[in-house]
Design an enzyme around this catalytic site. Structure first.
Site, PDB file in Angstrom:
ATOM      1  N   GLN A 185       0.715  -1.161  -0.007  1.00 17.39           N
ATOM      2  CA  GLN A 185      -0.133  -0.008  -0.070  1.00 17.39           C
ATOM      3  C   GLN A 185       0.712   0.996   0.038  1.00 17.39           C
ATOM      4  O   GLN A 185       1.997   1.101   0.525  1.00 17.39           O
ATOM      5  CB  GLN A 185      -0.797  -0.044   1.175  1.00 17.39           C
ATOM      6  CG  GLN A 185      -2.152   1.072   1.112  1.00 17.39           C
ATOM      7  CD  GLN A 185      -3.335   0.413   1.930  1.00 17.39           C
ATOM      8  OE1 GLN A 185      -3.424  -0.735   2.451  1.00 17.39           O
ATOM      9  NE2 GLN A 185      -4.183   1.415   2.006  1.00 17.39           N
ATOM     10  N   SER A 226       3.693  -6.694   2.539  1.00 16.52           N
ATOM     11  CA  SER A 226       2.217  -6.459   2.929  1.00 16.52           C
ATOM     12  C   SER A 226       1.205  -7.113   2.042  1.00 16.52           C
ATOM     13  O   SER A 226       1.394  -8.361   1.907  1.00 16.52           O
ATOM     14  CB  SER A 226       1.903  -5.223   3.513  1.00 16.52           C
ATOM     15  OG  SER A 226       0.926  -5.013   4.234  1.00 16.52           O
ATOM     16  N   LEU A 227       0.312  -6.376   1.725  1.00  8.17           N
ATOM     17  CA  LEU A 227      -0.739  -6.881   0.625  1.00  8.17           C
ATOM     18  C   LEU A 227      -0.068  -7.701  -0.494  1.00  8.17           C
ATOM     19  O   LEU A 227      -0.582  -8.387  -1.218  1.00  8.17           O
ATOM     20  CB  LEU A 227      -1.622  -5.826   0.355  1.00  8.17           C
ATOM     21  CG  LEU A 227      -1.216  -4.643  -0.946  1.00  8.17           C
ATOM     22  CD1 LEU A 227      -1.531  -5.435  -2.222  1.00  8.17           C
ATOM     23  CD2 LEU A 227      -1.825  -3.409  -0.466  1.00  8.17           C
ATOM     24  N   ARG A 256      -9.687  -7.957   3.436  1.00  9.03           N
ATOM     25  CA  ARG A 256      -8.602  -7.386   4.186  1.00  9.03           C
ATOM     26  C   ARG A 256      -8.522  -5.845   4.587  1.00  9.03           C
ATOM     27  O   ARG A 256      -8.298  -5.528   5.626  1.00  9.03           O
ATOM     28  CB  ARG A 256      -7.124  -7.921   3.532  1.00  9.03           C
ATOM     29  CG  ARG A 256      -5.850  -7.626   4.394  1.00  9.03           C
ATOM     30  CD  ARG A 256      -4.896  -8.223   3.869  1.00  9.03           C
ATOM     31  NE  ARG A 256      -3.596  -8.181   4.391  1.00  9.03           N
ATOM     32  CZ  ARG A 256      -2.695  -7.160   4.151  1.00  9.03           C
ATOM     33  NH1 ARG A 256      -3.220  -6.359   3.657  1.00  9.03           N
ATOM     34  NH2 ARG A 256      -1.602  -7.166   4.940  1.00  9.03           N
ATOM     35  N   HIS A 286      -0.409  -3.564  10.905  1.00  6.74           N
ATOM     36  CA  HIS A 286       0.724  -4.213  11.226  1.00  6.74           C
ATOM     37  C   HIS A 286       1.100  -4.044  12.718  1.00  6.74           C
ATOM     38  O   HIS A 286       2.206  -4.146  13.144  1.00  6.74           O
ATOM     39  CB  HIS A 286       1.964  -4.456  10.480  1.00  6.74           C
ATOM     40  CG  HIS A 286       1.709  -4.828   9.098  1.00  6.74           C
ATOM     41  ND1 HIS A 286       1.382  -6.071   8.761  1.00  6.74           N
ATOM     42  CD2 HIS A 286       1.352  -4.193   7.870  1.00  6.74           C
ATOM     43  CE1 HIS A 286       1.102  -5.994   7.280  1.00  6.74           C
ATOM     44  NE2 HIS A 286       1.146  -4.913   7.133  1.00  6.74           N
ATOM     45  N   GLN A 297       0.358 -12.199   9.740  1.00  5.70           N
ATOM     46  CA  GLN A 297       0.882 -10.848   8.938  1.00  5.70           C
ATOM     47  C   GLN A 297      -0.012  -9.722   9.492  1.00  5.70           C
ATOM     48  O   GLN A 297       0.360  -8.536   9.344  1.00  5.70           O
ATOM     49  CB  GLN A 297       0.915 -11.077   7.416  1.00  5.70           C
ATOM     50  CG  GLN A 297       1.442 -10.071   6.859  1.00  5.70           C
ATOM     51  CD  GLN A 297       0.901  -9.894   5.438  1.00  5.70           C
ATOM     52  OE1 GLN A 297      -0.459  -9.536   5.102  1.00  5.70           O
ATOM     53  NE2 GLN A 297       1.484 -10.102   4.231  1.00  5.70           N
TER      54      GLN A 297
END
Length: 311
Positions: free
Chosen positions: A9, A94-95, A119, A203, A252
């Site tokens: 992101q 991440s994503l 998500r 996170h 995660q």
């Protein structure tokens, strides 16, 4: 050895994917399939905005994935470069880990889009707007950042969210704690602390409700076989077992993105060329982590043609 890596992101921008869509039916098919899976004209938001709609977490996450997978499909279909044949491993920030799993066939495109939409919604809903924050610590290594986070917490959540490269760490948690951390940076030998324009504290342990929702979703649609090994965010280690990766994707959501360690681990295993698909965010980090390795960003048709000609 070559690793294909996928951005997270923050790499979204209005106009993303438009050149690829204009030039290649393979790219258009990706955007159409994602639109259909989400029952949303996401491709129009990606191409035309408005920017505030694109930056919504639930839109940004599938949009970044769609752009990267479109780039990959053009590389494979228009230029004949197959990821499974030319790569040794994959990773995503991440994503981007979901994008990487789509790239190696563990999730199909529609499933990946729906998981990332969920998500994004779950992460946004986990903490009321205004209660959480994130900050980038510039000129900070992981030791300094951890010490600062512990000092600033004062009973609230203040945790390392992203260990991006040797000079950039991101912290996440309660807004008050993050603001205290930014005010204390000089005392910990850190050059600068910058509050990030994010809508939720990603996170960190405040995301537990989102982790629970993703655990349910992934139980219904677990990852399948991976065509290449993946280096997971939360362990910075190689994963080939789908069941293990399913658990790591849940971890995660609240866990640290160990990007610096992931790149270092891939480099230590012999990766000399990192190829970022659909962004130019990870390549500068990779050069700081593994300076002697080559890092290439593929975004445009010209980028793809140039890369394909070197193989």
């Amino acid at each position: 050895m070559r690793a294909f890596v996928f951005p997270g992101q923050g790499s979204q921008k209005v106009g993303m994917g438009t050149q690829l869509a204009a030039a290649s039916s393979a790219a258009r098919e990706v955007f159409e399939e994602v639109d259909e899976a989400l029952d949303l004209n996401l491709s129009v938001i990606m191409a035309e905005g408005p920017e505030d709609q694109l930056t919504l977490t639930e839109n940004a996450q599938p949009a970044i994935m769609a752009n990267a997978i479109a780039t990959l499909r053009v590389l494979e279909n228009d230029f004949g470069v197959k990821l499974a044949e030319t790569g040794s491993c994959v990773a995503g920030h991440s994503l981007g880990e979901y994008t990487a799993l789509c790239a190696v066939g563990a999730f199909d495109l529609a499933t990946t889009a729906r998981l990332l939409k969920l998500r994004g919604q779950a992460m946004q809903a986990a903490v009321p707007v205004g209660e959480g924050a994130m900050a980038a610590l510039l000129g900070a290594d992981i030791t300094k950042a951890t010490a600062l986070a512990e000092a600033a917490a004062e009973g609230e959540v203040c945790e390392v969210a992203n260990d991006n490269d040797p000079g950039q760490v991101v912290i996440s948690g309660h807004k008050g704690a993050i603001e205290r951390a930014v005010a204390l940076v000089k005392e910990y030998g850190i050059k600068r602390g910058v509050l990030l324009p994010v809508s939720a504290p990603f996170h960190c342990s405040l995301m537990q409700l989102a982790a629970d929702r993703m655990a349910e979703a992934l139980a219904e649609t677990p990852p399948g076989t991976l065509a290449l090994p993946l280096y997971a965010n939360v362990t910075a280690a190689k994963v080939t077992d789908p069941a293990e990766e399913q658990s790591l994707l849940v971890q995660q959501v609240t866990g640290r993105v160990r990007w610096r360690e992931s790149v270092a681990a891939m480099h230590a295993e012999g990766v000399e060329h990192f190829v970022e698909l659909g962004g130019k965010v990870l390549s500068p980090m990779i050069r700081k982590i593994a300076g002697e390795a080559e890092a290439t960003s593929l975004l445009s048709m010209e980028d793809l043609e140039g890369f394909a000609s070197t193989l």
